[in-house]
Design an enzyme around this catalytic site. Structure first.
Site, PDB file in Angstrom:
ATOM      1  N   LYS A 170       0.804  -1.215   0.000  1.00 46.08           N
ATOM      2  CA  LYS A 170       0.000   0.000   0.000  1.00 46.08           C
ATOM      3  C   LYS A 170       0.843   1.273   0.000  1.00 46.08           C
ATOM      4  O   LYS A 170       0.318   2.367  -0.222  1.00 46.08           O
ATOM      5  CB  LYS A 170      -0.939   0.003   1.200  1.00 46.08           C
ATOM      6  CG  LYS A 170      -2.002  -1.092   1.152  1.00 46.08           C
ATOM      7  CD  LYS A 170      -2.974  -0.899   0.007  1.00 46.08           C
ATOM      8  CE  LYS A 170      -4.132  -1.880   0.107  1.00 46.08           C
ATOM      9  NZ  LYS A 170      -5.149  -1.670  -0.937  1.00 46.08           N
TER      10      LYS A 170
ATOM     11  N   SER B 243      -3.758 -11.815   4.464  1.00 46.40           N
ATOM     12  CA  SER B 243      -4.175 -11.683   3.063  1.00 46.40           C
ATOM     13  C   SER B 243      -3.196 -12.395   2.136  1.00 46.40           C
ATOM     14  O   SER B 243      -3.598 -12.981   1.123  1.00 46.40           O
ATOM     15  CB  SER B 243      -4.297 -10.205   2.676  1.00 46.40           C
ATOM     16  OG  SER B 243      -3.057  -9.536   2.771  1.00 46.40           O
TER      17      SER B 243
END
Length: 456
Positions: free
Chosen positions: A40, A271
């Site tokens: 991110k 994830s």
């Protein structure tokens, strides 16, 4: 001289060598190597710089975002280096490590409910929008609709993968949180490597994989994996790029993350476990050799209290999934598995308090050298000793547990019906659970409540 922001991107790619990949070769792009520990960082920098360029974000302004954690940490990193105030709204199921990480970098964190959907005033995106409206000079990043998000992956992540794989990629396995990774990498591959298939890895309970497979919007479920999976289709998420989708159950995602660490030495988050599990399913289903890439989205250091915490796994019912309908099912920390938090009769009260504080419990069974339960000590016993000891609290802390523990114990058989716990709890007792003549563990009200949570 480069700054920390110049270290974003150009992450390494390694091959999986100790997991069974069928006829395929599987490669992992280690996005955990970015400065804040996740992929991110890429869109965080891109979205902030795009807002600066078009005048939405001015010096002295405030960055506001609704985030599962990693985007917020990336925004805190970039925003902090650029001198902006950062306010993050996070659902309350997020790992504490990510929240602490963002706060350590100067971000203000607002926690909100994770059990409500879009349109509810407590939904994290709605809360972020409300904060933006009442804050002068605020810029709502809105990663879910911000075109700079997928553009970051289209211009950096995708080309890096192509270069590192010498342009030969049969499939890329991605997840969707905001949709930026899927859309950006997918667009890059469609343009530069049309043969490359995009495979979606989705937590079971999310709507995305079922929607891809059926074209119908399913009922939203719940999932423990953080950062990916959605209850809506984000505006920037181009699901038309997806060729195949897998819905991965939480236990498989968490177990795959742990197996990745054991087998390959790579510490990855939940994830990443979902992506790797889907990639392994895809690879093992192939009949001919393929070159497959997936990503380690973030570092497992952000999930030590969850993915790599045996107590959390037990609380979710994943350690002992079988159900007996007896008291045995309620015991989370089992002594014979080394999970029970206990003390010895000769341990002092300082050690007792330290163990209580570090494990978040208020009572501890006292076990002798032969493994038998000889007492129970709780916080009221410790406090009474500290207040009444004429030698002062320092001397009291050195007293052995055997001097203050309760020796009249309320034991219950592991094979007793659950209802037998209720009379004990009404008397404010902690249940000492015995498996025959062996100590199994303790059962509390919270443990019983948790049992009903995971079985409903």
């Amino acid at each position: 001289m480069p700054t920390v922001l110049d270290l974003i991107g150009e992450t390494p790619l390694v091959e999986v060598t100790r997991l069974e990949c069928g006829p395929c070769r599987l490669f992992l792009k280690l996005e955990s190597a970015n400065p804040s520990g996740s992929l991110k960082d890429r869109p965080a920098r891109a979205m902030i710089e795009a807002a600066e360029a078009d005048g939405q974000l001015k010096p002295g302004g405030t960055i506001v975002e609704a985030t599962a954690g990693n985007t917020g940490v990336g925004l805190a990193l970039v925003g902090g280096r650029k001198g902006y105030r950062t306010v993050l709204v996070v659902p309350d199921k997020m790992a504490r490590e990510k929240v602490l990480h963002a706060q350590a970098m100067g971000a203000e964190v607002v926690s909100t409910r994770s059990d409500v959907g879009k349109g509810h005033p407590d939904y994290y995106q709605d809360v972020a929008e409300a904060i933006t409206k009442r804050t002068p000079g605020a810029f709502y990043v809105n990663q879910f609709a911000n075109p700079a998000n997928p553009r970051a992956h289209e211009l950096t992540t995708g080309p890096e993968i192509l270069r590192q794989m010498d342009g030969d990629i049969d499939a890329v396995v991605v997840g969707v949180g905001s949709g930026g990774m899927l859309t950006g990498i997918g667009r890059c591959m469609r343009r530069a490597s049309p043969k490359t298939l995009m495979v979606l890895a989705d937590p079971q309970g999310s709507i995305l994989a079922p929607y891809v497979e059926t074209g119908k919007m399913p009922q939203v479920g719940s999932w423990a994996v953080e950062g990916i999976g959605e209850d809506f289709i984000p505006p920037i998420c181009d699901l038309s790029l997806v060729n195949k989708a897998y819905a991965i159950p939480d236990p498989e995602s968490f177990a795959t993350s742990r197996e990745l660490l054991r087998a390959e030495g790579i510490l990855a988050g939940s994830s990443s476990g979902t992506l790797l599990a889907a990639a392994l399913r895809y690879c093992r289903a192939q009949n001919e050799p393929k070159r497959v890439v997936t990503l380690v989205c973030d570092s497992g250091a952000k999930y030590l209290s969850k993915v790599f915490n045996p107590a959390f796994l037990a609380q979710e019912g994943w350690t002992h999934p079988e159900r007996h309908g007896t008291v045995r099912d309620v015991v989370i920390g089992r002594y014979n598995e080394g999970m029970a938090i206990v003390v010895r009769p000769q341990d002092n009260l300082r050690a007792v308090f330290s163990r209580m504080r570090s494990s978040g419990v208020s009572q501890l069974p006292v076990i002798d050298e032969s493994g038998h339960v000889v007492g129970l000590v709780d916080e009221s016993d410790v406090l009474a000793a500290l207040i009444t000891d004429t030698g002062g609290s320092n001397k009291a802390f050195e007293r052995p547990v055997k001097d203050v523990m309760v020796t009249r114990l309320e034991t219950i058989s592991a094979d007793a019906p659950l209802a037998d716990l209720v009379p004990l709890f009404r008397k404010d007792y902690t249940a000492i659970v015995m498996d025959g003549d062996q100590f199994l563990g303790v059962a509390t009200r919270v443990d019983l409540i948790n049992y009903f949570r995971i079985t409903t």
